[in-house]
Design a protein around this motif. Structure first.
Motif, PDB file in Angstrom:
ATOM      1  N   GLU A 129      -7.452 -11.799  13.551  1.00 22.93           N
ATOM      2  CA  GLU A 129      -7.648 -13.053  12.836  1.00 22.93           C
ATOM      3  C   GLU A 129      -8.825 -12.914  11.872  1.00 22.93           C
ATOM      4  O   GLU A 129      -9.866 -12.384  12.252  1.00 22.93           O
ATOM      5  CB  GLU A 129      -7.904 -14.190  13.817  1.00 22.93           C
ATOM      6  CG  GLU A 129      -6.656 -14.693  14.516  1.00 22.93           C
ATOM      7  CD  GLU A 129      -5.676 -15.320  13.536  1.00 22.93           C
ATOM      8  OE1 GLU A 129      -6.124 -16.068  12.642  1.00 22.93           O
ATOM      9  OE2 GLU A 129      -4.465 -15.035  13.650  1.00 22.93           O
ATOM     10  N   PRO A 130      -8.675 -13.377  10.631  1.00 21.12           N
ATOM     11  CA  PRO A 130      -9.736 -13.160   9.640  1.00 21.12           C
ATOM     12  C   PRO A 130     -10.961 -14.053   9.828  1.00 21.12           C
ATOM     13  O   PRO A 130     -11.985 -13.808   9.200  1.00 21.12           O
ATOM     14  CB  PRO A 130      -9.039 -13.476   8.317  1.00 21.12           C
ATOM     15  CG  PRO A 130      -7.951 -14.430   8.686  1.00 21.12           C
ATOM     16  CD  PRO A 130      -7.484 -13.997  10.046  1.00 21.12           C
ATOM     17  N   VAL A 131     -10.850 -15.078  10.686  1.00 26.68           N
ATOM     18  CA  VAL A 131     -11.981 -15.973  10.928  1.00 26.68           C
ATOM     19  C   VAL A 131     -12.337 -15.909  12.408  1.00 26.68           C
ATOM     20  O   VAL A 131     -11.490 -16.139  13.277  1.00 26.68           O
ATOM     21  CB  VAL A 131     -11.650 -17.425  10.531  1.00 26.68           C
ATOM     22  CG1 VAL A 131     -12.843 -18.338  10.813  1.00 26.68           C
ATOM     23  CG2 VAL A 131     -11.251 -17.511   9.063  1.00 26.68           C
ATOM     24  N   VAL A 154     -11.373 -21.122   6.010  1.00 26.03           N
ATOM     25  CA  VAL A 154     -11.304 -19.750   5.543  1.00 26.03           C
ATOM     26  C   VAL A 154     -12.736 -19.308   5.279  1.00 26.03           C
ATOM     27  O   VAL A 154     -13.599 -20.134   4.975  1.00 26.03           O
ATOM     28  CB  VAL A 154     -10.424 -19.631   4.275  1.00 26.03           C
ATOM     29  CG1 VAL A 154     -11.057 -20.363   3.101  1.00 26.03           C
ATOM     30  CG2 VAL A 154     -10.166 -18.168   3.908  1.00 26.03           C
ATOM     31  N   ARG A 312      -6.243 -18.086   1.380  1.00 29.86           N
ATOM     32  CA  ARG A 312      -5.991 -17.095   2.432  1.00 29.86           C
ATOM     33  C   ARG A 312      -4.996 -16.042   1.963  1.00 29.86           C
ATOM     34  O   ARG A 312      -5.165 -14.836   2.202  1.00 29.86           O
ATOM     35  CB  ARG A 312      -5.444 -17.791   3.683  1.00 29.86           C
ATOM     36  CG  ARG A 312      -6.482 -18.505   4.531  1.00 29.86           C
ATOM     37  CD  ARG A 312      -5.773 -19.230   5.654  1.00 29.86           C
ATOM     38  NE  ARG A 312      -6.695 -19.797   6.623  1.00 29.86           N
ATOM     39  CZ  ARG A 312      -6.324 -20.633   7.587  1.00 29.86           C
ATOM     40  NH1 ARG A 312      -5.062 -21.000   7.687  1.00 29.86           N
ATOM     41  NH2 ARG A 312      -7.213 -21.100   8.432  1.00 29.86           N
ATOM     42  N   GLN A 315      -6.544 -13.720  -0.484  1.00 29.03           N
ATOM     43  CA  GLN A 315      -7.530 -12.883   0.209  1.00 29.03           C
ATOM     44  C   GLN A 315      -6.831 -11.760   0.969  1.00 29.03           C
ATOM     45  O   GLN A 315      -7.310 -10.620   0.981  1.00 29.03           O
ATOM     46  CB  GLN A 315      -8.353 -13.748   1.157  1.00 29.03           C
ATOM     47  CG  GLN A 315      -9.621 -13.102   1.667  1.00 29.03           C
ATOM     48  CD  GLN A 315     -10.424 -14.052   2.532  1.00 29.03           C
ATOM     49  OE1 GLN A 315      -9.883 -14.723   3.404  1.00 29.03           O
ATOM     50  NE2 GLN A 315     -11.718 -14.128   2.275  1.00 29.03           N
ATOM     51  N   ARG A 316      -5.687 -12.053   1.584  1.00 23.20           N
ATOM     52  CA  ARG A 316      -4.947 -11.019   2.315  1.00 23.20           C
ATOM     53  C   ARG A 316      -4.490  -9.897   1.388  1.00 23.20           C
ATOM     54  O   ARG A 316      -4.425  -8.731   1.789  1.00 23.20           O
ATOM     55  CB  ARG A 316      -3.726 -11.637   3.015  1.00 23.20           C
ATOM     56  CG  ARG A 316      -4.032 -12.353   4.310  1.00 23.20           C
ATOM     57  CD  ARG A 316      -2.769 -12.595   5.111  1.00 23.20           C
ATOM     58  NE  ARG A 316      -1.837 -13.479   4.403  1.00 23.20           N
ATOM     59  CZ  ARG A 316      -1.812 -14.794   4.536  1.00 23.20           C
ATOM     60  NH1 ARG A 316      -2.673 -15.389   5.342  1.00 23.20           N
ATOM     61  NH2 ARG A 316      -0.938 -15.519   3.873  1.00 23.20           N
ATOM     62  N   TRP A 321     -10.415  -9.720   4.579  1.00 22.95           N
ATOM     63  CA  TRP A 321     -11.256 -10.633   5.339  1.00 22.95           C
ATOM     64  C   TRP A 321     -12.720 -10.286   5.106  1.00 22.95           C
ATOM     65  O   TRP A 321     -13.046  -9.201   4.645  1.00 22.95           O
ATOM     66  CB  TRP A 321     -10.928 -10.586   6.837  1.00 22.95           C
ATOM     67  CG  TRP A 321     -11.346  -9.314   7.528  1.00 22.95           C
ATOM     68  CD1 TRP A 321     -12.527  -9.076   8.181  1.00 22.95           C
ATOM     69  CD2 TRP A 321     -10.601  -8.094   7.641  1.00 22.95           C
ATOM     70  NE1 TRP A 321     -12.566  -7.796   8.693  1.00 22.95           N
ATOM     71  CE2 TRP A 321     -11.393  -7.175   8.377  1.00 22.95           C
ATOM     72  CE3 TRP A 321      -9.338  -7.682   7.200  1.00 22.95           C
ATOM     73  CZ2 TRP A 321     -10.944  -5.891   8.669  1.00 22.95           C
ATOM     74  CZ3 TRP A 321      -8.899  -6.401   7.487  1.00 22.95           C
ATOM     75  CH2 TRP A 321      -9.711  -5.516   8.221  1.00 22.95           C
TER      76      TRP A 321
END
Length: 443
Positions: A129-131, A154, A312, A315-316, A321
């Motif tokens: 998970e990015p967060v 985010v 998001r 960013q992906r 991330w």
């Protein structure tokens, strides 16, 4: 005459690449006027539409700007690597009150935070998970306490990264963005670099001036960027009454994208009065760089579901991330109370008040309601800055921060400290510089 310009090419792409290369190498200087399109077309032996297309590409890339009949010129800070030449070094022995940095003595040590972030934790791998879950929980709790509307989260690499991503996913080249004037120079550079148009609005100590704010939206601005607290360069902070006025105006423009920058979180002893949630599209950005250190590149952003989802997604496709290690270090700092906003905000307030009072005693008006900056209106920026430099003080010229606003200089109080003797000496120097510039004009 046209031969003096290092411009060549037969296609629009070649012409624009030639100009951009010349800007990056310094052959075309910031502010330099470009040849009229028809004249350049004759010189290169191409159709004027080809040159027009090249200039349009350069405008969209933020390399040049067009000022109607005044023609096209290289931007003061073009979006090319050569713009770093505009950074002015401070001579040895001169006190630097121009850099905008927080006071290192008020920043927490980061080593314990990173030690805690790595202790007993496996390395982050692709697909996670990015967060960080705890970062999200703490950030959401703080947002709730401050009245920020609910929304997904985010994490970006600082406030400007978040602002850029939001503008990029919601607007298209040519759209207008309403910005503070005077305002943060990085935003003033970023907007045209994205191919967007600036629509300035005035600010006072309480933030955006309602009449100017409304006029900017009525002019067709698709988005508006507001600094809630610690506005750079004036120190403005949106108060409760002003927030009600601004929200009432925004309700009349439900399709406007509202971006709020709360970079002052942790260094301001004033409450937050957010504007988000009134329009359909909004983003609220809270960064940690001013409170915990400029190298801690973390900003938590919330907003409407569509905007956050688009950020998001982009960013992906790029960075993926923001380092989870860095996010966990921020979590430790938040949990352990690495910064007490009342103490830090109080320290900066004392410095601002001391300087403003000293200037007032010498007949010099100044503003600075929150944050690191004091804004001093002057008639002649160039003369005042030059005189102060000769007296041993470096300040930031207001031209870096304004579009059409009146001239001024910005002083970073974090570099001034709390010494009454030092503040007195600087106030004396400002008064003399203002008097000298008024008497003799540009130095």
């Amino acid at each position: 005459m046209l031969g003096e310009y290092p411009i060549e090419g037969r296609r629009a792409a070649d012409i624009s690449a030639s100009i951009e290369r010349a800007v990056g190498e310094g052959a075309l200087e910031p502010g330099q006027l470009l040849p009229p399109m028809r004249e350049l077309a004759v010189h290169l032996g191409v159709n004027p539409n080809t040159v027009a297309a090249a200039y349009r590409t350069l405008r969209e890339r933020g390399v040049i700007e067009t000022q109607g009949r005044r023609g096209s010129r290289v931007r003061a800070k073009p979006a090319t690597t050569g713009r770093e030449r505009a950074v002015v070094s401070v001579p040895e022995g001169v006190r630097n009150l121009a850099d905008g940095n927080p006071d290192p003595a008020l920043l927490p040590p980061l080593a314990p935070a990173f030690a805690a972030a790595t202790s007993g934790r496996p390395d982050a791998l692709y697909g996670e998970e990015p967060v960080d879950a705890e970062l999200a929980r703490l950030a959401r709790a703080a947002f709730d306490a401050d009245g920020v509307p609910d929304g997904p989260l985010v994490v970006a690499s600082g406030s400007l990264d978040a602002v850029e991503r939001v503008l990029a996913v919601r607007l298209k080249p040519g759209d207008a963005v309403a910005v503070e004037d005077p305002g943060w120079n990085r935003v003033l550079d970023l907007v045209p670099a994205l191919g967007l148009r600036i629509v300035p609005f005035a600010v006072d100590d309480e933030g955006p001036v309602p009449g100017a704010f409304r006029a900017a939206l009525e002019s067709g601005a698709r988005a508006v960027v507001v600094t809630d607290r610690a506005q750079n360069p004036t120190g403005a902070a949106v108060g409760a009454g002003r927030a009600r006025e601004l929200r009432a105006i925004l309700r009349e423009f439900p399709d406007v994208l509202v971006i709020e920058d709360d970079h002052g979180h942790g260094i301001v002893d004033l409450p937050l009065h957010p504007l988000g949630g009134v329009t359909r599209h909004w983003a609220f950005v809270r960064s940690v760089a001013k409170a915990y250190g400029p190298d801690l590149r973390v900003a938590v952003m919330t907003g409407d579901a569509v905007t956050v989802d688009r950020v998001r997604g982009r960013q992906r496709l790029g960075a993926g991330w923001v380092s989870l290690l860095v996010q966990r270090a921020v979590v430790w700092l938040w949990r352990e109370g690495g910064v007490d906003p009342a103490v830090v905000g109080g320290a900066y307030r004392a410095r601002r008040d001391l300087l403003i009072e000293a200037l007032a005693e010498r007949g010099v008006a100044a503003r600075g309601r929150s944050g690191l900056s004091v804004w001093i209106p002057v008639d002649d920026e160039t003369g005042v800055v030059a005189r102060l430099l000769r007296a041993g003080w470096a300040v930031a010229a207001g031209e870096r921060f304004r579009v059409g606003a009146a001239p001024g200089i910005r002083v970073t109080v974090s570099s001034l400290g709390e010494s009454a003797a030092e503040v007195t000496a600087f106030a004396d120097a400002v008064a003399e510089a203002v008097k000298g510039a008024s008497s003799w004009g540009v130095v």
